[in-house]
Design a protein around this motif. Sequence first.
Motif, PDB file in Angstrom:
ATOM      1  N   ARG A 114       9.028  -9.689 -11.799  1.00 37.46           N
ATOM      2  CA  ARG A 114       9.081  -8.321 -12.304  1.00 37.46           C
ATOM      3  C   ARG A 114       9.634  -8.270 -13.713  1.00 37.46           C
ATOM      4  O   ARG A 114       9.126  -7.583 -14.563  1.00 37.46           O
TER       5      ARG A 114
ATOM      6  N   PHE B  75      -1.334   5.485 -10.606  1.00 42.07           N
ATOM      7  CA  PHE B  75      -2.790   5.553 -10.747  1.00 42.07           C
ATOM      8  C   PHE B  75      -3.510   4.332 -10.192  1.00 42.07           C
ATOM      9  O   PHE B  75      -4.715   4.372  -9.983  1.00 42.07           O
ATOM     10  N   VAL B  76      -2.777   3.232  -9.939  1.00 40.07           N
ATOM     11  CA  VAL B  76      -3.469   2.063  -9.385  1.00 40.07           C
ATOM     12  C   VAL B  76      -3.717   2.210  -7.875  1.00 40.07           C
ATOM     13  O   VAL B  76      -4.513   1.469  -7.317  1.00 40.07           O
TER      14      VAL B  76
ATOM     15  N   THR C 173       7.098  -8.039  -1.610  1.00 35.86           N
ATOM     16  CA  THR C 173       7.235  -7.582  -2.979  1.00 35.86           C
ATOM     17  C   THR C 173       7.447  -8.793  -3.878  1.00 35.86           C
ATOM     18  O   THR C 173       7.878  -9.837  -3.432  1.00 35.86           O
ATOM     19  N   LYS C 174       7.126  -8.614  -5.139  1.00 33.50           N
ATOM     20  CA  LYS C 174       7.246  -9.722  -6.076  1.00 33.50           C
ATOM     21  C   LYS C 174       8.699 -10.116  -6.254  1.00 33.50           C
ATOM     22  O   LYS C 174       9.582  -9.262  -6.195  1.00 33.50           O
TER      23      LYS C 174
ATOM     24  N   ALA D 121      -3.256  -5.104  -9.938  1.00 34.01           N
ATOM     25  CA  ALA D 121      -2.767  -4.570  -8.666  1.00 34.01           C
ATOM     26  C   ALA D 121      -3.815  -4.775  -7.583  1.00 34.01           C
ATOM     27  O   ALA D 121      -3.504  -5.161  -6.461  1.00 34.01           O
TER      28      ALA D 121
ATOM     29  N   THR E 250      -3.488  -3.365 -15.621  1.00 36.27           N
ATOM     30  CA  THR E 250      -2.536  -3.149 -14.533  1.00 36.27           C
ATOM     31  C   THR E 250      -3.280  -2.832 -13.243  1.00 36.27           C
ATOM     32  O   THR E 250      -2.974  -3.368 -12.181  1.00 36.27           O
TER      33      THR E 250
ATOM     34  N   PRO F 297       1.202  -3.522  -4.241  1.00 35.75           N
ATOM     35  CA  PRO F 297       1.918  -4.773  -4.470  1.00 35.75           C
ATOM     36  C   PRO F 297       3.436  -4.581  -4.460  1.00 35.75           C
ATOM     37  O   PRO F 297       4.153  -5.390  -3.912  1.00 35.75           O
ATOM     38  N   ASN F 298       3.918  -3.524  -5.075  1.00 33.27           N
ATOM     39  CA  ASN F 298       5.356  -3.236  -5.068  1.00 33.27           C
ATOM     40  C   ASN F 298       5.579  -1.796  -5.506  1.00 33.27           C
ATOM     41  O   ASN F 298       4.623  -1.048  -5.697  1.00 33.27           O
ATOM     42  N   GLU F 299       6.865  -1.432  -5.641  1.00 29.60           N
ATOM     43  CA  GLU F 299       7.169  -0.028  -5.955  1.00 29.60           C
ATOM     44  C   GLU F 299       7.203   0.229  -7.456  1.00 29.60           C
ATOM     45  O   GLU F 299       7.486   1.330  -7.890  1.00 29.60           O
ATOM     46  N   LEU F 300       6.890  -0.816  -8.245  1.00 29.33           N
ATOM     47  CA  LEU F 300       7.001  -0.658  -9.703  1.00 29.33           C
ATOM     48  C   LEU F 300       5.669  -0.331 -10.367  1.00 29.33           C
ATOM     49  O   LEU F 300       5.632   0.060 -11.526  1.00 29.33           O
ATOM     50  N   VAL F 301       4.573  -0.480  -9.633  1.00 28.08           N
ATOM     51  CA  VAL F 301       3.260  -0.221 -10.251  1.00 28.08           C
ATOM     52  C   VAL F 301       3.102   1.279 -10.475  1.00 28.08           C
ATOM     53  O   VAL F 301       3.683   2.086  -9.751  1.00 28.08           O
ATOM     54  N   PRO F 302       2.327   1.656 -11.505  1.00 28.39           N
ATOM     55  CA  PRO F 302       2.098   3.086 -11.708  1.00 28.39           C
ATOM     56  C   PRO F 302       1.221   3.672 -10.596  1.00 28.39           C
ATOM     57  O   PRO F 302       0.438   2.960  -9.973  1.00 28.39           O
TER      58      PRO F 302
END
Lengths: 513, 368
Positions: free
Chosen positions: B9, A412-413, B3-4, B358, B354, A405-410
């Motif tokens: 965010r 492990f997802v 991206t969001k 995702a 999370t 989804p973006n570069e901010l997710v951890p």
Amino acid sequence: MQAGSAKSSQTLSAESANIVELKNISKSFPGVIANRDISLQVARATIHAIVGENGAGKSTLMKILYGLHQPDSGTISVNGYVTQFKSPSEAIAAGVGMVHQHFMLADNLTVLENIILGSEPTKIGVLSLGDARKQVKEIATSIGVEIDLDLPISELGVGQRQRVEILKVLFRGAEILVLDEPTAVLVPQEVDELFTNLRKLVATGTTIIFISHKLDEVLAVSDEITVIRQGSTVATVLPKSVDRLKLAEMMVGSDLPSHGKRTTKVGATIQLAAHNLTVLGKDNKNPVQNVSFNVAEGEIVGIAGVDGNGQFELCEALLGLVASQGTIEISGTDVSKLSIRERLKKGLAYIPFDRQREGLMLGASLWENSLLGHEQQLSRGPMIDLAAAKNSCREIIERFGVTTPNELVPAFVLSGGNQQKLVVGRNLATAPKILIAAHPTRGIDVGAQAAVWEEIRRSRDAGMSVLLVSADLEEVLGLSDRILVMFDGEIAAELDPKSATPQILGKYMTGTR
Amino acid sequence: MSTKPASQRNFDALQKSLVTFGSSLSAIAFALVICGLLLLVTGKDPFAAYGKILETGLSGDKLLEMLKRATPLIFSATAVAIGFKMNLFNIGVEGQYLFAALIAAEMGTRVSLPRPLHILFILIVAMIAGAAWASIAALLKIHRGINEVISTIMLNYIALSVIQWMFETFFRDDSDGGLNVKTTEIAPSGRMPDLVDDRLNGMLIVALLIVILYWFVIFRSRFGFQLRASGLNPIAARTAGIPANRMVLIAMILSGAIAGLVAMPAVIGDVYAYGPSAIATQFGFAGIAVALLGRNHPVGIVGAALLFGFLDSTSAELQLSGIPSSIVKVIQAIIVLVVVIVNEASSRRFNRRTAERAALALKSLDTQ
């Protein structure tokens, strides 16, 4: 071992000629599907092989059968009873035993003590070693294993240790034996011995499920073969009706990406060289023994070999993670005394064997993961340049097609393939001079594999030198300009990929030539 | 790859902090319930006890007392948190700050400098002394592979003996005919000015500055990133060229340096000397609890230190009104335990959510 002793066995399945039946098993881990609607029937007193590429889902399936994982859906029947194993001890009680790839033995106990460990026979609370000894001897003789029960494990070789593991499982009354890649650690003679033992074991009525990705062995020893690809069963076949090539096609699928012929030339300057490199081992055996090679500009040198023949230690030595003797040169300068960081600064990049263990911080965001190792370039003074770091991560995501989804997710997802793309991207993004790529496509899907290969080729065309370590022969043959085969810590052969075949490679890899 | 938007965010980040804050609050409430039951079992009225705590704690006097008591805890917890950020357990803050207190108090009497410099000199000496003591554990770990948990605990005992020996043999001020159990008093130029006369001294400001500096270094600097990376995955950090041994040494030195400031509110703000009974002990261990409660986050550390300071400030009054003052320690301990458990559970849940969110976001990308 009696079917009735499994707590959860209730309903009688219709067909009970098969001792193990898995129906429509699915299991997913966050972000990844490990098993998708897998079905498997294993007939009593046969050797049933399960083959598939690394990451195809073989091990997950067996862990489900052994109660280490619980399936999301689907049923397991053992001995005709539908069961659900909540833990390995329930599986053992139902007669399912597993020998893991990595042995779990106590080094300073004797063979006999190891075998009875955890299910010690006692008489009124007192250990009765005599009975145990008799029982173990009987089992050993019945399958043709000769072993001194009073030797400590530390004095045994790998083959014998594996035999102890098997005896241990049989001593617990297993009638279904799951062997996870049992030959990965064995030399050819030991493999033959193991197969003789397994044949005898089957004759006594035991059923064996044998996980492997070595097709020759599978064809030689099994009664039936089930092929798994990307988490699903492809087919179950008889060894008579297929050959090696057919099996390989089933394993990797017909949509195997083709390797385009390279149009650029290998350069003349040597960018990475090793001279008489030796990594000293803990005991007498050195994991890397006197290895010399060089990699030119724009050249891909493939290192083929069965896991555990020194490739891992070689990579660690080149990077500086372990101490080594001999010299390592980057662009003609000796770097063998330099720290890891200094070697990386000289243009070395490393895609590690195990992305999760050696490459990623799973709990941290993607941009922090792509920052790792590049802090120097992406900071302003002593401070991290957050905007630049996130930007660089977005570029990697874009260029390498990381699905997120973006570069901010951890981290492990992400699925395994996308994690690998991030690790590959992180290492290629800065245009290194030399790339050491260890199993760059292990356990990732075909699409991601093609993408990674394409990026490696593109960087190679731009002049990057690549040392490609892989157990995947298709990969080694398809990408390399030159192939070195590693066996037992030494370079066993240097081959030209144009004339080499998987068969020839296989022979050198197993030391039979 | 869309991206969001930034607002989304920010919302995510806000939500995460709210979850953290909420779970900490509910943990505290839960801890109060458990303590209430304990009080009930021992035949005391929990409402009366909590009422007393609130009543005394919220009076203006006691709020100053709370800030005063929180100051050393902020230093101590920050020192512990630096180690925690790279999975390094500095259990030796206790020894480090007592050692630093003695050295700084003594060195402070041996120079004559104008005021701000004199104070600065003493603070720097304290930091160096604390760092030096802490670096012993780091060197033992690097060169001999000795676990820092063991060595820092042991070094606490060694520190106590070394301090006693040094104090008795060299630094004790005998000018009073042997009645004085302190070092020589520091000249007025080396004393920290009070913020509120005799109630609160300027070390609180220093503590807040240190916490801000901690946040900056850990979360914004390159060194901080390397430190956190070494904690998140030491193998990956090493593979990426972050020198493990150097990180251990620097982290331990920084931790020890901040630990060296723990006793400074007393040494240069209150007692103006070191004395075995004049300088309070146990802040090193309390700091571990505060760091845990504050989840090693600057805001959390200050909040937790204030909470602990608040509870501590009421204990004398409780004693007077017949409620055992040790109930305060029990409440603190239970809060920490509950918070650790609740945090673990809520972070697992947060991680799962999370991952699910995702996956959902990706699905919606696919269908577009």
